[in-house]
Design a protein around this motif. Structure first.
Motif, PDB file in Angstrom:
ATOM      1  N   GLN A 280      37.660  35.550  41.374  1.00 32.10           N
ATOM      2  CA  GLN A 280      38.791  35.301  42.264  1.00 32.10           C
ATOM      3  C   GLN A 280      39.492  33.972  41.952  1.00 32.10           C
ATOM      4  N   ASN A 284      43.524  33.613  34.391  1.00 33.72           N
ATOM      5  CA  ASN A 284      44.068  34.591  33.459  1.00 33.72           C
ATOM      6  C   ASN A 284      42.972  35.595  33.104  1.00 33.72           C
ATOM      7  N   ASN A 417      44.494  42.209  40.115  1.00 33.46           N
ATOM      8  CA  ASN A 417      45.132  41.138  40.876  1.00 33.46           C
ATOM      9  C   ASN A 417      45.830  40.157  39.953  1.00 33.46           C
ATOM     10  N   LEU A 418      45.183  39.821  38.818  1.00 34.74           N
ATOM     11  CA  LEU A 418      45.797  38.895  37.867  1.00 34.74           C
ATOM     12  C   LEU A 418      47.079  39.483  37.288  1.00 34.74           C
ATOM     13  N   ARG A 421      49.660  39.330  39.978  1.00 34.74           N
ATOM     14  CA  ARG A 421      50.131  37.959  40.138  1.00 34.74           C
ATOM     15  C   ARG A 421      51.069  37.584  39.000  1.00 34.74           C
ATOM     16  N   GLU A 422      50.726  37.998  37.776  1.00 38.79           N
ATOM     17  CA  GLU A 422      51.564  37.686  36.623  1.00 38.79           C
ATOM     18  C   GLU A 422      52.922  38.374  36.731  1.00 38.79           C
ATOM     19  N   LEU A 424      54.440  39.276  39.449  1.00 41.87           N
ATOM     20  CA  LEU A 424      55.208  38.630  40.508  1.00 41.87           C
ATOM     21  C   LEU A 424      55.802  37.309  40.038  1.00 41.87           C
ATOM     22  N   ARG A 425      54.999  36.599  39.227  1.00 44.05           N
ATOM     23  CA  ARG A 425      55.508  35.329  38.743  1.00 44.05           C
ATOM     24  C   ARG A 425      56.681  35.520  37.792  1.00 44.05           C
TER      25      ARG A 425
END
Length: 432
Positions: A280, A284, A417-418, A421-422, A424-425
């Protein structure tokens, strides 16, 4: 034939199906054991009582036999003493006649010896008959008759010494004959009574001998049977205790193994919890894969592994991280269809590559190599992410696969999740 492995058991990851406390530890039937022990004691006590009874019977029978034998011997002795008294009386009369006819001192000497011997014989006879009042009275009568006859003989001898033969012959009266007959009849009466006693005592002696023979023929074999039975019961008790000790040792080993599994499961849960926390915090996918390699290498000792991830195009999977020394070669790049786990969306476990159908991405092993493999798919939110390839020394299945499955679930969620997150970024519009 290939087979799937779909187990999910994070709470007990110590074995393939989870480390669980063995609830089949044998419980001992205490009541039955106590009853068997009580029965053994009763049987041994009964055996002891049987031998004691046989011993008492032999002792009593032997005592009766000895007593009867002594009684029989005593009866023969009494009869012998009566016969000897009669013989001594006859010797005294014969010596009297010889002395009267010849005047020889030798006959007088024989007469004196008989006279001296008769009272001793009568006294011994009375002592031998002390346990028979009737015969004691008969012995007293015999003694009186003998003393009377000896007095008659002595009277004749005295007349012969003083006056000569003719007066002595004249002194021999009819009373002498009657006394001699009375002595003979009294002796015959006593002998008859003793012979009756002899018959009774001989019968009693035979009964005692039969009792001893019966104890020997029946008691000893029965005692041996009881002894053998007692020995069998004792041996059975020893065997039962030995089996109980073995069961106790086996239960102790199972309990120790269960405790060891629980400790290992607890340690695995702690490791998996720590692993989940690290995932968590990863920044990366490469960091997550590195942590996964180190964690699984510690959790699955002796097992080599490789994590494959599908590219965004889903046209091929690539080996990104590996650990351990693989026992069989596997492709670095492969099409998704080359792995049964990706095709079927469930683990594909091979117990022995020499006999089961393996994935196409696995090279054929040596002819004499027994190798077990497992391919565990990785998916999150219905999307295939990749798979984990494991191999180890067979025959299988590989140990602790549940650990690997749990770790792959956590890795799949972390990678998903990574990626989210990537994405979304990289997508400002998504943020707005």
């Amino acid at each position: 034939m290939p087979h799937g492995h779909t187990g999910r058991n994070i709470a007990a990851p110590g074995t393939d199906s989870g480390a669980q406390v063995d609830s089949s530890i044998p419980t001992f039937p205490v009541k039955v054991a106590m009853q068997q022990r009580k029965g053994s004691k009763v049987a041994l006590a009964f055996s002891a009582l049987v031998f004691i009874g046989i011993g008492i019977g032999v002792f009593i029978g032997a005592r009766h036999f000895i007593d009867d034998a002594q009684q029989v011997a005593s009866t023969h002795e009494v009869i012998g003493r009566i016969d000897e008294i009669q013989a001594r009386m006859l010797d005294a009369e014969s010596a009297e006649r010889g002395y009267l006819l010849t005047g020889s001192e030798a006959y007088l000497l024989d007469y004196q010896m008989s006279v001296e011997r008769v009272p001793v014989l009568l006294s011994n006879l009375t002592r031998a008959l002390h346990d028979n009042p009737q015969q004691v009275r008969n012995a007293q009568k015999l003694e009186a008759l003998a003393q009377r006859r000896l007095s008659q003989i002595q009277h004749v001898v005295d007349i012969y010494d003083r006056q000569g033969l003719e007066p002595a012959r004249a002194a021999i009266s009819q009373n002498a004959f009657r006394t001699t007959s009375a002595i003979r009849e009294q002796a015959l009466t006593m002998v008859s009574l003793e012979q009756e006693l002899l018959v009774q005592r001989a019968a009693s002696s035979r009964r005692s001998a039969d009792l001893l023979l019966g104890l020997a023929l029946a008691g000893i074999p029965f005692g041996l049977i009881v002894l053998i039975s007692g020995y069998g019961i004792l041996l059975s008790e020893l065997n039962r205790r030995s089996r109980a000790e073995k069961r106790a040792a086996s239960a102790s080993q199972q309990l120790s193994a269960s405790l060891e599994q629980m400790e290992r499961a607890s340690a695995d849960l702690h490791t998996l919890g720590r692993y989940t926390g690290l995932l968590q915090s990863c920044a990366n996918p490469e960091e997550a894969l590195e942590i996964t390699a180190r964690t699984l290498e510690a959790l699955l000792p002796g097992t080599a592994g490789t994590v494959y991830l599908l590219r965004a195009s889903n046209d091929h999977a690539e080996s990104l991280v590996s650990w351990g020394t693989p026992l069989v070669e596997t492709a670095t790049f492969l099409a998704p269809g080359d792995c049964w786990a990706i095709r079927r969306s469930q683990p594909h476990v091979i117990d022995d590559l020499r006999h089961d159908a393996s994935c196409p991405h696995i090279a054929a092993p040596a002819a004499d190599a027994c190798i077990t493999t497992a391919c565990i798919p990785m998916s999150a939110q219905g999307t295939q992410i990749g798979f984990l390839f494991l191999c180890g020394q067979g025959p299988g299945p590989l140990p602790r696969l549940a650990i690997a499955e749990s770790a792959m679930e956590q890795l799949s969620l972390a990678l998903s999740n990574l990626r989210l997150r990537e994405s979304l970024r990289c997508s400002p519009s998504a943020i707005r």
